[in-house]
Design an enzyme around this catalytic site. Structure first.
Site, PDB file in Angstrom:
ATOM      1  N   ALA A  46       0.829  -1.220   0.000  1.00 32.77           N
ATOM      2  CA  ALA A  46       0.000   0.000   0.000  1.00 32.77           C
ATOM      3  C   ALA A  46       0.858   1.263   0.000  1.00 32.77           C
ATOM      4  O   ALA A  46       1.911   1.277   0.629  1.00 32.77           O
ATOM      5  CB  ALA A  46      -0.893   0.005   1.235  1.00 32.77           C
ATOM      6  N   PRO A  47       0.436   2.287  -0.727  1.00 33.01           N
ATOM      7  CA  PRO A  47      -0.835   2.418  -1.459  1.00 33.01           C
ATOM      8  C   PRO A  47      -0.820   1.825  -2.873  1.00 33.01           C
ATOM      9  O   PRO A  47      -1.824   1.885  -3.560  1.00 33.01           O
ATOM     10  CB  PRO A  47      -1.036   3.936  -1.521  1.00 33.01           C
ATOM     11  CG  PRO A  47       0.354   4.505  -1.486  1.00 33.01           C
ATOM     12  CD  PRO A  47       1.161   3.566  -0.634  1.00 33.01           C
ATOM     13  N   GLY A  52       2.179   1.897  -5.259  1.00 34.41           N
ATOM     14  CA  GLY A  52       3.126   2.456  -6.237  1.00 34.41           C
ATOM     15  C   GLY A  52       4.007   1.419  -6.916  1.00 34.41           C
ATOM     16  O   GLY A  52       4.141   1.408  -8.150  1.00 34.41           O
ATOM     17  N   GLU A  63      -0.926  -6.153   1.948  1.00 33.56           N
ATOM     18  CA  GLU A  63      -0.729  -5.051   2.896  1.00 33.56           C
ATOM     19  C   GLU A  63      -1.293  -5.456   4.247  1.00 33.56           C
ATOM     20  O   GLU A  63      -2.461  -5.821   4.349  1.00 33.56           O
ATOM     21  CB  GLU A  63      -1.424  -3.776   2.365  1.00 33.56           C
ATOM     22  CG  GLU A  63      -1.479  -2.635   3.341  1.00 33.56           C
ATOM     23  CD  GLU A  63      -0.107  -2.205   3.887  1.00 33.56           C
ATOM     24  OE1 GLU A  63       0.828  -2.040   3.085  1.00 33.56           O
ATOM     25  OE2 GLU A  63       0.020  -2.062   5.115  1.00 33.56           O
ATOM     26  N   ARG A  90      -4.738   0.963   5.232  1.00 33.20           N
ATOM     27  CA  ARG A  90      -3.921   1.130   4.024  1.00 33.20           C
ATOM     28  C   ARG A  90      -4.318   0.092   2.963  1.00 33.20           C
ATOM     29  O   ARG A  90      -4.228   0.358   1.766  1.00 33.20           O
ATOM     30  CB  ARG A  90      -2.432   1.030   4.374  1.00 33.20           C
ATOM     31  CG  ARG A  90      -1.938   2.255   5.164  1.00 33.20           C
ATOM     32  CD  ARG A  90      -0.496   2.106   5.592  1.00 33.20           C
ATOM     33  NE  ARG A  90       0.457   2.072   4.497  1.00 33.20           N
ATOM     34  CZ  ARG A  90       1.008   3.140   3.933  1.00 33.20           C
ATOM     35  NH1 ARG A  90       0.697   4.339   4.350  1.00 33.20           N
ATOM     36  NH2 ARG A  90       1.877   3.001   2.947  1.00 33.20           N
ATOM     37  N   ASP A 150       9.173  -3.549  -0.346  1.00 36.30           N
ATOM     38  CA  ASP A 150       9.359  -2.093  -0.224  1.00 36.30           C
ATOM     39  C   ASP A 150       9.056  -1.792   1.240  1.00 36.30           C
ATOM     40  O   ASP A 150       7.944  -1.424   1.595  1.00 36.30           O
ATOM     41  CB  ASP A 150       8.374  -1.406  -1.176  1.00 36.30           C
ATOM     42  CG  ASP A 150       8.625   0.078  -1.300  1.00 36.30           C
ATOM     43  OD1 ASP A 150       9.779   0.506  -1.128  1.00 36.30           O
ATOM     44  OD2 ASP A 150       7.653   0.814  -1.566  1.00 36.30           O
ATOM     45  N   CYS A 187      12.677   4.106   1.561  1.00 38.71           N
ATOM     46  CA  CYS A 187      12.776   5.539   1.268  1.00 38.71           C
ATOM     47  C   CYS A 187      13.493   6.231   2.423  1.00 38.71           C
ATOM     48  O   CYS A 187      13.094   7.312   2.841  1.00 38.71           O
ATOM     49  CB  CYS A 187      11.394   6.138   0.990  1.00 38.71           C
ATOM     50  SG  CYS A 187      10.297   6.067   2.408  1.00 38.71           S
TER      51      CYS A 187
HETATM   52  C1  LIG Z   1       7.038   1.922   2.253  1.00 38.79           C
HETATM   53  S1  LIG Z   1       5.404   1.452   2.517  1.00 38.79           S
HETATM   54  C2  LIG Z   1       5.013   0.646   1.002  1.00 38.79           C
HETATM   55  C3  LIG Z   1       4.800   1.577  -0.170  1.00 38.79           C
HETATM   56  C4  LIG Z   1       4.282   0.850  -1.414  1.00 38.79           C
HETATM   57  N1  LIG Z   1       5.149  -0.251  -1.769  1.00 38.79           N
HETATM   58  C5  LIG Z   1       4.156   1.789  -2.595  1.00 38.79           C
HETATM   59  O1  LIG Z   1       5.085   1.827  -3.438  1.00 38.79           O
HETATM   60  O2  LIG Z   1       3.123   2.458  -2.716  1.00 38.79           O
HETATM   61  C6  LIG Z   1       5.593   0.082   3.592  1.00 38.79           C
HETATM   62  C7  LIG Z   1       4.309  -0.671   3.901  1.00 38.79           C
HETATM   63  O3  LIG Z   1       4.629  -1.772   4.770  1.00 38.79           O
HETATM   64  C8  LIG Z   1       3.569  -1.966   5.677  1.00 38.79           C
HETATM   65  N2  LIG Z   1       4.074  -2.676   6.887  1.00 38.79           N
HETATM   66  C9  LIG Z   1       4.227  -2.174   8.138  1.00 38.79           C
HETATM   67  N3  LIG Z   1       4.696  -3.133   8.959  1.00 38.79           N
HETATM   68  C10 LIG Z   1       4.848  -4.244   8.220  1.00 38.79           C
HETATM   69  C11 LIG Z   1       5.293  -5.564   8.504  1.00 38.79           C
HETATM   70  N4  LIG Z   1       5.709  -5.924   9.726  1.00 38.79           N
HETATM   71  N5  LIG Z   1       5.316  -6.454   7.507  1.00 38.79           N
HETATM   72  C12 LIG Z   1       4.918  -6.106   6.251  1.00 38.79           C
HETATM   73  N6  LIG Z   1       4.493  -4.863   5.927  1.00 38.79           N
HETATM   74  C13 LIG Z   1       4.458  -3.952   6.894  1.00 38.79           C
HETATM   75  C14 LIG Z   1       3.072  -0.565   5.970  1.00 38.79           C
HETATM   76  O4  LIG Z   1       1.736  -0.609   6.430  1.00 38.79           O
HETATM   77  C15 LIG Z   1       3.249   0.140   4.635  1.00 38.79           C
HETATM   78  O5  LIG Z   1       2.066   0.137   3.900  1.00 38.79           O
END
Ligand SMILES: C[S@@+](CC[C@H](N)C(=O)[O-])C[C@H]1O[C@@H](n2cnc3c(N)ncnc32)[C@H](O)[C@@H]1O
Length: 301
Positions: A120-121, A123, A141, A146, A185, A238
């Protein structure tokens, strides 16, 4: 004008990155100015062949690593999100550094089965769809709120053969080696948000960085268990701190036998000086968005 004092977290980050005085000053200036965002539009499967977005764009192959079907709005032009085509899901907006992080997908064969573990979201899933046809794709996700946004984007942009899921990485790991390609990611301290003008208190603190690194190591260990022999795993963040980037990758390569980091010639100019394997980092002063890190791993056959 008086120079702003350098905080403890800022100084530690610059030291860990091994930056020169000049590079440190440029990074800190970018983090304080919060103006390094550069938007990019990735066309979705809803956009027909030959489609060009309705807003003025930079023309031609601006960067050798730019994924296909990505357009860069001319700076200062009307908002790309103001058009009906955007609402109709013809293109999806993200920061240029997200496109950079996905450049490694050029080195990956079209996957029969792919998993976006932290989706999420949406990309990275959009960028994968711009590069390779989605044949059987899981956009996963863990966060329910999200996940709703992810589902809206997947449906709104017409992504084919894509299922939205909400399993934890360890649950995926127990499902077995199902995928040719896994995208991780990872959630991170998000230091690049500062360069986009987004407040992110504590993102430079040791506790925030170390807590994220621990979670990232767990996510990556689980991710390796999802990949078929010969398949690929793309890690990206990021954030800038090596603890959440090069050190996570070094840990995985040490802990899990049978994996190698893949050399990415298109990103040669971004090769990290902090790893003895191919890993790549983008900093905000390089003019391609807020910055990030990526490293592509391949499992032995
Ligand atoms: C950097 S964001 C992802 C952005 C997405 N890939 C994009 O390009 O739009 C990281 C995501 O990992 C999720 N997340 C948080 N804790 C996590 C966990 N323990 N395992 C897997 N995902 C997790 C978050 O909710 C968040 O949506």
């Amino acid at each position: 004008m008086e120079e702003p004092t350098v905080g403890k977290g800022e100084a530690r980050l610059c030291a860990r990155l091994g930056l020169s005085a000049e590079e440190s000053a440029a990074l800190l200036a970018a983090m304080r100015a919060g103006a390094s965002s550069r938007s990019a539009a990735v066309l979705t499967p809803r956009a027909p062949q030959g489609y060009v977005p309705p807003f003025p764009c930079a023309e031609g192959a601006v960067y050798p690593w730019l994924p296909p079907r990505v357009f860069l709005p001319r700076p200062g032009e009307e908002k790309p999100t103001a058009y009906e085509d955007y609402r109709a899901g013809m293109y999806y907006m993200l920061d240029l550094s997200s496109c950079w992080e996905s450049a490694a997908l050029a080195a990956v064969p079209p996957p029969e089965r792919s998993l976006d573990l932290c989706a999420a979201p949406g990309g990275k899933t959009m960028l994968l769809a711009a590069r390779h046809p989605l044949q059987y794709h899981m956009a996963n996700e863990v966060n329910p709120g999200r996940r709703m946004t992810l589902r809206k984007n997947v449906e709104g942009c017409g992504l084919p053969n894509t299922e939205v899921m909400g399993l934890r990485p360890d649950q995926w790991a127990r499902s077995g080696e199902l995928f040719d390609l896994v995208l991780a990611d990872a959630p991170c301290s998000g230091q690049s948000l500062l360069c986009k003008g987004v407040k992110n208190p504590g993102c430079l603190s040791a506790s925030m960085v170390n807590g994220n690194a621990k979670r990232q190591r767990g996510i990556m260990l689980a991710a390796t268990a999802c990949v078929r022999p010969g398949g690929h795993l793309l890690y990206s963040t990021c954030t800038y701190d090596p603890e959440e980037n090069e050190k996570v990758m070094a840990y995985v390569l040490r802990r899990v036998p049978g994996w190698r980091a893949v050399e990415l010639p298109q990103l040669a100019a971004f090769r990290s000086r902090l790893a003895d394997f191919p890993a790549y980092r983008l900093l905000p002063m390089q003019g391609c968005g807020a910055g990030g890190f990526c490293c592509l791993l391949q499992r032995e056959v």
